[in-house]
Scaffold this motif. Structure first.
Motif, PDB file in Angstrom:
ATOM      1  N   LEU A  81      35.756 -49.443  92.762  1.00 15.55           N
ATOM      2  CA  LEU A  81      35.445 -50.729  93.479  1.00 15.55           C
ATOM      3  C   LEU A  81      36.741 -51.663  93.601  1.00 15.55           C
ATOM      4  O   LEU A  81      36.779 -52.455  94.626  1.00 15.55           O
ATOM      5  CB  LEU A  81      34.314 -51.312  92.767  1.00 15.55           C
ATOM      6  CG  LEU A  81      34.492 -51.865  91.349  1.00 15.55           C
ATOM      7  CD1 LEU A  81      34.692 -53.295  91.371  1.00 15.55           C
ATOM      8  CD2 LEU A  81      33.152 -51.774  90.529  1.00 15.55           C
ATOM      9  N   LEU A  82      37.420 -51.739  92.581  1.00 19.23           N
ATOM     10  CA  LEU A  82      38.975 -52.418  92.766  1.00 19.23           C
ATOM     11  C   LEU A  82      39.398 -52.082  93.860  1.00 19.23           C
ATOM     12  O   LEU A  82      40.041 -52.970  94.605  1.00 19.23           O
ATOM     13  CB  LEU A  82      39.506 -52.513  91.491  1.00 19.23           C
ATOM     14  CG  LEU A  82      38.782 -53.089  90.166  1.00 19.23           C
ATOM     15  CD1 LEU A  82      39.505 -52.808  89.064  1.00 19.23           C
ATOM     16  CD2 LEU A  82      38.338 -54.610  90.285  1.00 19.23           C
ATOM     17  N   VAL A  83      39.572 -50.839  94.092  1.00 14.28           N
ATOM     18  CA  VAL A  83      40.677 -50.569  95.050  1.00 14.28           C
ATOM     19  C   VAL A  83      40.111 -50.680  96.473  1.00 14.28           C
ATOM     20  O   VAL A  83      40.651 -51.115  97.279  1.00 14.28           O
ATOM     21  CB  VAL A  83      41.031 -48.880  94.901  1.00 14.28           C
ATOM     22  CG1 VAL A  83      41.665 -48.382  96.001  1.00 14.28           C
ATOM     23  CG2 VAL A  83      41.859 -48.767  93.578  1.00 14.28           C
ATOM     24  N   LEU A  84      38.746 -50.254  96.430  1.00 15.88           N
ATOM     25  CA  LEU A  84      37.870 -50.336  97.886  1.00 15.88           C
ATOM     26  C   LEU A  84      37.996 -51.817  98.402  1.00 15.88           C
ATOM     27  O   LEU A  84      38.065 -52.085  99.292  1.00 15.88           O
ATOM     28  CB  LEU A  84      36.792 -49.611  97.909  1.00 15.88           C
ATOM     29  CG  LEU A  84      35.992 -49.514  99.107  1.00 15.88           C
ATOM     30  CD1 LEU A  84      36.812 -48.857 100.090  1.00 15.88           C
ATOM     31  CD2 LEU A  84      34.693 -48.980  98.851  1.00 15.88           C
ATOM     32  N   ALA A  85      37.399 -52.762  97.411  1.00 13.48           N
ATOM     33  CA  ALA A  85      37.409 -54.203  97.472  1.00 13.48           C
ATOM     34  C   ALA A  85      38.889 -54.787  97.917  1.00 13.48           C
ATOM     35  O   ALA A  85      38.796 -55.629  98.880  1.00 13.48           O
ATOM     36  CB  ALA A  85      37.044 -54.861  96.428  1.00 13.48           C
ATOM     37  N   HIS A  86      40.017 -54.235  97.295  1.00 12.98           N
ATOM     38  CA  HIS A  86      41.317 -54.735  97.589  1.00 12.98           C
ATOM     39  C   HIS A  86      41.556 -54.120  99.192  1.00 12.98           C
ATOM     40  O   HIS A  86      42.122 -55.276 100.016  1.00 12.98           O
ATOM     41  CB  HIS A  86      42.264 -54.310  96.973  1.00 12.98           C
ATOM     42  CG  HIS A  86      43.912 -54.478  96.904  1.00 12.98           C
ATOM     43  ND1 HIS A  86      44.170 -56.010  97.000  1.00 12.98           N
ATOM     44  CD2 HIS A  86      44.680 -53.827  97.513  1.00 12.98           C
ATOM     45  CE1 HIS A  86      45.590 -55.811  97.372  1.00 12.98           C
ATOM     46  NE2 HIS A  86      45.749 -54.677  97.613  1.00 12.98           N
ATOM     47  N   PRO A 100      34.949 -58.531  92.521  1.00 15.00           N
ATOM     48  CA  PRO A 100      34.832 -57.416  93.032  1.00 15.00           C
ATOM     49  C   PRO A 100      33.603 -56.683  92.480  1.00 15.00           C
ATOM     50  O   PRO A 100      32.884 -55.945  92.858  1.00 15.00           O
ATOM     51  CB  PRO A 100      35.980 -56.506  92.706  1.00 15.00           C
ATOM     52  CG  PRO A 100      37.080 -57.590  92.810  1.00 15.00           C
ATOM     53  CD  PRO A 100      36.466 -58.685  92.167  1.00 15.00           C
ATOM     54  N   VAL A 101      33.333 -56.730  91.002  1.00 19.58           N
ATOM     55  CA  VAL A 101      32.059 -56.260  90.383  1.00 19.58           C
ATOM     56  C   VAL A 101      30.934 -56.723  90.778  1.00 19.58           C
ATOM     57  O   VAL A 101      29.754 -56.099  91.009  1.00 19.58           O
ATOM     58  CB  VAL A 101      32.251 -56.243  88.796  1.00 19.58           C
ATOM     59  CG1 VAL A 101      31.012 -55.953  88.397  1.00 19.58           C
ATOM     60  CG2 VAL A 101      33.488 -55.361  88.314  1.00 19.58           C
TER      61      VAL A 101
END
Length: 420
Positions: free
Chosen positions: A16-21, A291-292
């Motif tokens: 989720l961190l990578v996709l949100a970024h 992001p979470v």
């Protein structure tokens, strides 16, 4: 926790961190706030696009409460930052124009939202009918102050007269919107056996203003060049969490406690320290916790099986949300002599909802005021109304300085010295 749960939690957090970024960067490339891409990242991982089977595989039921807990902490930290950066100077000396526009941009969408709720109440069967009507009105009246400030900064409008006026209106509107939401939460959440706990709100506020605030002033000192020490950081983090815990326990949502702790933080001659707090705590929140939160929002959104009635409801929601905010701000600004173009610019800015709306909608879902279907429609509305601000501003904003199009009657609005 088992090994499998830890593996799922850590790998999901990385995903989720990578996709949100990535989607946040795409949104910025398209001249949109990063929050648009980050919310879409959450929705992309939910059942709307992947279906319940794939979404449940990626985010097993056993780890979702952990993600929700992290999202709640993210909401608390974000609300603290909003309270910390709330410039009370915007609320003073803004003139009759800012107050009138702000109130008008709340009253009209609130009334239209309440009328829409009466139309939707039977089909959605909320747990609390009056709470549902008041909540829908409040949700329609929200303007996202942080997202609006970011849009103004990106477009270099934060120091123009119309930008300063929009910030002042949004600041006033935020205070009024949170007060309305607090009333709804007290009405809905105070229906249980512990409703007398709400009486503790008065002593809680008194302690925060007359005990906690002087202690914080003594902790941070009066030197504007003071830096944030590890001890002070610990006190700030513990304080915002404890304040949120208290308001949650007495029957209000924890976001109010976190927000109020930010409001009571000393702001006189503490610019460097507040900048340190925002940088250290804000970066942790924006790069991990928020992001979470977006993923937790997206996992609850399901637009795959709305049907004809669902899309009709969404059209009505979007129409009420856009027209109520736009007309309330536009007509009020025009009545004060602001030009039609700049009144439209102001009304467009007031229509941004962003993260503030998502926090309010999440609170409504947790309270049982919204069901999953209506929650999904309202989240979609928040994304659309925020995303449309950029293209509309490009059409409306002239190439010359925005101040030049304001009539003298509008120039009593105070321009801020800094934007977020």
């Amino acid at each position: 926790m088992t090994t499998n749960q830890l593996f799922a939690l850590f790998s999901d957090l990385a995903l989720l961190l990578v996709l949100a970024h990535l989607l946040g960067r795409v949104a910025r490339r398209l001249s949109q706030p990063a929050v648009i891409g980050e919310v879409l990242a959450g929705i992309a991982l939910g059942p709307t696009f992947l279906g319940h089977t794939v979404s449940d595989f990626l985010f097993p039921t056993g780890i979702r409460p952990m993600l929700t807990a992290l999202a709640d902490v993210g909401m608390a930290v974000f609300m603290f930052i909003v309270g910390l950066e709330l410039d009370r100077g915007l609320l003073r000396g803004t003139g009759r124009l800012a107050v009138t526009v702000s109130v008008s941009s709340i009253v009209l969408p609130f009334g239209l939202g309440a009328l829409l709720a009466l139309l939707l109440v039977d089909g959605n069967a909320p747990d609390h009918r009056l709470g549902f009507v008041l909540f829908m009105g409040t949700a329609m009246a929200v303007t996202a102050f942080p997202v609006l400030a970011r849009i103004l900064t990106d477009r270099k409008m934060q120091h123009t007269a119309v930008g300063g006026l929009a910030l002042a209106c949004a600041a006033i509107g935020d205070v009024l919107a949170w007060c309305m939401l607090a009333a709804v939460v007290a009405l809905v959440g105070g229906a249980g056996a512990d409703q007398w706990y709400l009486l503790l709100l008065v002593p809680y506020a008194a302690v925060m203003l007359w005990v906690v605030r002087p202690l914080l002033r003594g902790l941070v000192g009066a030197d504007g060049a003071a830096r944030l020490s590890p001890a002070a950081l610990t006190v700030v983090l513990a304080g915002l969490l404890m304040s949120g815990a208290v308001t949650e326990r007495i029957g209000l949502h924890f976001i109010f406690g976190a927000f109020f702790f930010g409001v009571v933080m000393p702001k006189e001659s503490t610019g460097q320290l507040r900048a340190d707090i925002t940088e250290r705590i804000g970066h942790m929140s924006s790069h991990l916790l928020l992001p979470v939160f977006f993923i937790s929002v997206g996992l609850k959104v399901d637009l795959s099986n709305l049907g004809r009635s669902g899309w009709l409801d969404f059209t009505l929601i979007l129409l009420v949300a856009v027209s109520g905010k736009f007309l309330g701000a536009f007509l009020s600004a025009r009545a004060h002599g602001v030009t039609a173009r700049q009144s439209a610019v102001l009304a467009t800015l007031m229509n941004t909802r962003g993260l503030t709306e998502l926090i309010i909608l999440t609170a409504g879902l947790q309270l049982g005021v919204l069901n999953d279907r209506l929650y999904s429609l309202m989240v979609a509305m928040a994304v659309v109304t925020t995303a449309m601000a950029g293209p509309l501003l490009s059409l409306l904003q002239p190439h010359t300085a925005a101040d030049h199009d304001l009539l003298p009657a509008a120039r009593d609005a105070r321009s801020p010295t800094r934007g977020r």
